[in-house]
Design an enzyme around this catalytic site. Structure first.
Site, mmCIF file in Angstrom:
data_model
loop_
_atom_site.group_PDB
_atom_site.id
_atom_site.type_symbol
_atom_site.label_atom_id
_atom_site.label_comp_id
_atom_site.label_asym_id
_atom_site.label_seq_id
_atom_site.Cartn_x
_atom_site.Cartn_y
_atom_site.Cartn_z
ATOM 1 N N LEU A 64 0.977 -1.170 -0.047
ATOM 2 C CA LEU A 64 0.163 0.041 -0.197
ATOM 3 C C LEU A 64 1.123 1.214 0.041
ATOM 4 O O LEU A 64 1.969 1.025 0.282
ATOM 5 C CB LEU A 64 -0.904 0.055 1.255
ATOM 6 C CG LEU A 64 -1.883 -1.201 1.174
ATOM 7 C CD1 LEU A 64 -2.310 -1.651 2.577
ATOM 8 C CD2 LEU A 64 -2.964 -0.756 0.362
ATOM 9 N N PRO A 65 0.208 2.421 -0.290
ATOM 10 C CA PRO A 65 1.383 3.639 -0.480
ATOM 11 C C PRO A 65 1.743 3.991 0.943
ATOM 12 O O PRO A 65 3.245 4.316 0.561
ATOM 13 C CB PRO A 65 0.232 4.844 -0.794
ATOM 14 C CG PRO A 65 -1.048 3.961 -1.706
ATOM 15 C CD PRO A 65 -1.000 2.805 -0.845
ATOM 16 N N THR A 95 6.356 0.763 1.865
ATOM 17 C CA THR A 95 7.471 1.486 2.628
ATOM 18 C C THR A 95 6.772 2.456 3.585
ATOM 19 O O THR A 95 6.272 3.662 3.163
ATOM 20 C CB THR A 95 8.357 2.452 1.347
ATOM 21 O OG1 THR A 95 8.773 1.631 0.389
ATOM 22 C CG2 THR A 95 9.306 3.182 2.333
ATOM 23 N N LYS A 170 15.320 0.209 3.884
ATOM 24 C CA LYS A 170 14.628 0.753 2.685
ATOM 25 C C LYS A 170 14.849 2.304 2.902
ATOM 26 O O LYS A 170 15.071 2.807 1.745
ATOM 27 C CB LYS A 170 13.144 0.171 2.873
ATOM 28 C CG LYS A 170 12.329 0.717 1.769
ATOM 29 C CD LYS A 170 12.842 0.428 0.384
ATOM 30 C CE LYS A 170 11.825 1.174 -0.575
ATOM 31 N NZ LYS A 170 12.335 1.063 -1.976
ATOM 32 N N LYS A 245 7.285 10.962 -0.319
ATOM 33 C CA LYS A 245 6.720 10.589 1.235
ATOM 34 C C LYS A 245 8.038 9.839 1.795
ATOM 35 O O LYS A 245 8.293 10.164 2.930
ATOM 36 C CB LYS A 245 5.892 9.355 0.725
ATOM 37 C CG LYS A 245 5.701 8.645 2.204
ATOM 38 C CD LYS A 245 5.155 7.277 1.644
ATOM 39 C CE LYS A 245 5.759 6.235 0.768
ATOM 40 N NZ LYS A 245 5.638 5.002 0.861
HETATM 41 P P1 NAD Z 1 0.538 2.563 -6.340
HETATM 42 O O1 NAD Z 1 0.022 4.000 -5.906
HETATM 43 O O2 NAD Z 1 0.999 2.356 -7.593
HETATM 44 O O3 NAD Z 1 -0.237 1.292 -5.644
HETATM 45 C C1 NAD Z 1 -1.035 1.587 -4.283
HETATM 46 C C2 NAD Z 1 -2.189 0.561 -4.408
HETATM 47 O O4 NAD Z 1 -2.789 0.614 -3.320
HETATM 48 C C3 NAD Z 1 -3.167 1.104 -5.293
HETATM 49 O O5 NAD Z 1 -3.688 0.086 -6.254
HETATM 50 C C4 NAD Z 1 -4.471 1.677 -4.576
HETATM 51 O O6 NAD Z 1 -5.514 1.493 -5.332
HETATM 52 C C5 NAD Z 1 -4.257 0.576 -3.520
HETATM 53 N N1 NAD Z 1 -5.097 1.100 -2.156
HETATM 54 C C6 NAD Z 1 -4.724 2.394 -1.587
HETATM 55 N N2 NAD Z 1 -5.477 2.184 -0.515
HETATM 56 C C7 NAD Z 1 -5.993 1.151 -0.273
HETATM 57 C C8 NAD Z 1 -6.897 0.495 0.611
HETATM 58 N N3 NAD Z 1 -7.314 1.237 1.633
HETATM 59 N N4 NAD Z 1 -7.497 -0.418 0.381
HETATM 60 C C9 NAD Z 1 -7.021 -1.382 -0.386
HETATM 61 N N5 NAD Z 1 -6.191 -0.845 -1.630
HETATM 62 C C10 NAD Z 1 -5.503 0.443 -1.411
HETATM 63 O O7 NAD Z 1 2.035 2.488 -5.313
HETATM 64 P P2 NAD Z 1 3.448 1.446 -5.691
HETATM 65 O O8 NAD Z 1 4.226 2.295 -6.592
HETATM 66 O O9 NAD Z 1 2.718 0.104 -5.868
HETATM 67 O O10 NAD Z 1 4.015 1.410 -4.259
HETATM 68 C C11 NAD Z 1 3.237 0.637 -3.103
HETATM 69 C C12 NAD Z 1 4.626 0.705 -2.037
HETATM 70 O O11 NAD Z 1 5.667 0.192 -2.369
HETATM 71 C C13 NAD Z 1 4.626 2.068 -1.759
HETATM 72 O O12 NAD Z 1 4.799 2.164 -0.103
HETATM 73 C C14 NAD Z 1 5.997 2.577 -2.050
HETATM 74 O O13 NAD Z 1 6.799 3.520 -1.537
HETATM 75 C C15 NAD Z 1 6.578 1.413 -2.325
HETATM 76 N N6 NAD Z 1 7.566 1.083 -3.181
HETATM 77 C C16 NAD Z 1 7.289 1.438 -4.691
HETATM 78 C C17 NAD Z 1 8.199 1.275 -5.627
HETATM 79 C C18 NAD Z 1 8.048 1.659 -7.102
HETATM 80 O O14 NAD Z 1 8.927 1.481 -7.982
HETATM 81 N N7 NAD Z 1 6.922 1.874 -7.376
HETATM 82 C C19 NAD Z 1 9.404 0.541 -5.361
HETATM 83 C C20 NAD Z 1 9.676 0.015 -3.988
HETATM 84 C C21 NAD Z 1 8.899 0.260 -3.085
#
Ligand code: NAD
Length: 298
Positions: A64-65, A95, A170, A245
């Site tokens: 999740l975000p 994260t 991380k 963030k």
């Molecule tokens: P994203 O915004 O693409 O996806 C987040 C998902 O969570 C979305 O599909 C959203 O609809 C869902 N969501 C939000 N609130 C929700 C809820 N209450 N119930 C159910 N679903 C819900 O984010 P991402 O890029 O997939 O990143 C996710 C996490 O991983 C973050 O913490 C980010 O910092 C970390 N991260 C991202 C990357 C990257 O390259 N994108 C790499 C490493 C770590």
């Protein structure tokens, strides 16, 4: 394994897909119904709530975000803790800050469950390829227990120590990433202004001492690395608001540890400017547009 998976965004969707491919039985939940449908098409089952997604699960994965989303998914009336059998591990790969991890560890424990911080690095490419690095807030025994599941999504699974040290690793890694991306952006935009072909400059940096992931895998200048988000209008990668963030997590952690963050503070302001300009949903490598002449590749 029967897995409840919550959060099917840029990272969660390909991670869940790899679990399905590896033969695990997935029940998934996300607020975005299109993301859920993609997983259902691949063989997962859709659930109407986090609580329903984890009913009967042997393991739970959340992606999740931010901490606020993890908190509501865990503790809401239709949340994970309301639907989970005793003795089940909740693996959170989002994260988030170490303090929230410790809070979630206590909440899960009170419910008879274990909450494990296991954030990842490797980007969306690593998520799709199943080559992520998992930083686990646990010891070697914990890593052994999680390996059958995590190895379907990643190739390096590292025991970082006690609970929350996965997030410490991380946050420190992403502090470096946020700074190096800003540095590569500055250099690539300067090279463009001085008249060198960006592909030639990228090639030089990538075989010289400036080489880093921000340059050789995820170069912010369009066309230097074909697979990087810069080549597709900065879509589908790691959102600037998510990087912002993470820079906030690093600066908060530094404040509480009473350590200075010079480069991190400046980098944080760069991503904050991108976000204030309305481009927070674009990949964080779009920070290069702060340096390029308006209109160049925008
Ligand atoms: P994203 O915004 O693409 O996806 C987040 C998902 O969570 C979305 O599909 C959203 O609809 C869902 N969501 C939000 N609130 C929700 C809820 N209450 N119930 C159910 N679903 C819900 O984010 P991402 O890029 O997939 O990143 C996710 C996490 O991983 C973050 O913490 C980010 O910092 C970390 N991260 C991202 C990357 C990257 O390259 N994108 C790499 C490493 C770590």
């Amino acid at each position: 394994m029967k897995v409840g998976f919550i959060g099917l965004g840029n990272m969660g969707a390909p991670m869940a897909m790899n679990l399905v491919k590896a033969g695990h039985t997935l029940t998934v939940f996300d607020l975005n119904t299109q993301a859920v449908q993609t997983l259902v098409d691949a063989g997962a089952e859709a659930a109407p709530s986090p609580r329903a997604a984890v009913s009967g699960a042997q393991c739970v994965v959340t992606m999740l975000p931010a901490a606020a989303h993890v908190r509501s998914v865990l503790t809401g009336p239709d949340g994970v803790l309301a639907g989970l059998a005793k003795g089940v591990k909740i693996i959170d790969s989002s994260t988030i800050d170490p303090g929230s991890v410790l809070e979630f560890v206590r909440l899960a424990q009170a419910n008879g469950n274990t909450f494990v911080d296991a954030p990842v690095s490797g980007g969306t490419g690593g998520a799709a390829a199943g080559t992520l690095t998992f930083m686990v807030g646990g010891d070697a025994a914990m890593v052994e227990e999680l390996k059958p599941l995590l190895s379907a999504m990643g190739k390096n699974i590292v025991a970082c120590g006690k609970a929350s040290t996965g997030q410490v690793a991380k946050i420190c890694n992403n502090l470096v990433l946020g700074i190096t991306m800003a540095g590569v952006s500055e250099a690539m935009a300067l090279g463009e202004a001085l008249g060198i072909d960006p592909k030639v400059l990228g090639g030089i940096i990538n075989s010289s001492t400036g080489r880093c992931w921000s340059s050789d895998t995820y170069n912010p200048f369009p066309g230097v690395i074909e697979s990087a988000p810069a080549g597709r209008g900065y879509t589908g990668g790691f959102g600037t608001d998510l990087m912002l963030k993470d820079m906030g997590l690093a600066t908060d952690a530094a404040r509480s540890a009473r350590r200075p963050l010079y480069m991190g503070a400046v980098a944080q302001q760069l991503y904050q400017t991108v976000s204030a300009n309305g481009a927070g949903a674009l990949d964080f490598s779009s920070v290069i547009n702060l340096y390029r002449k308006k209109g160049a590749g925008q």
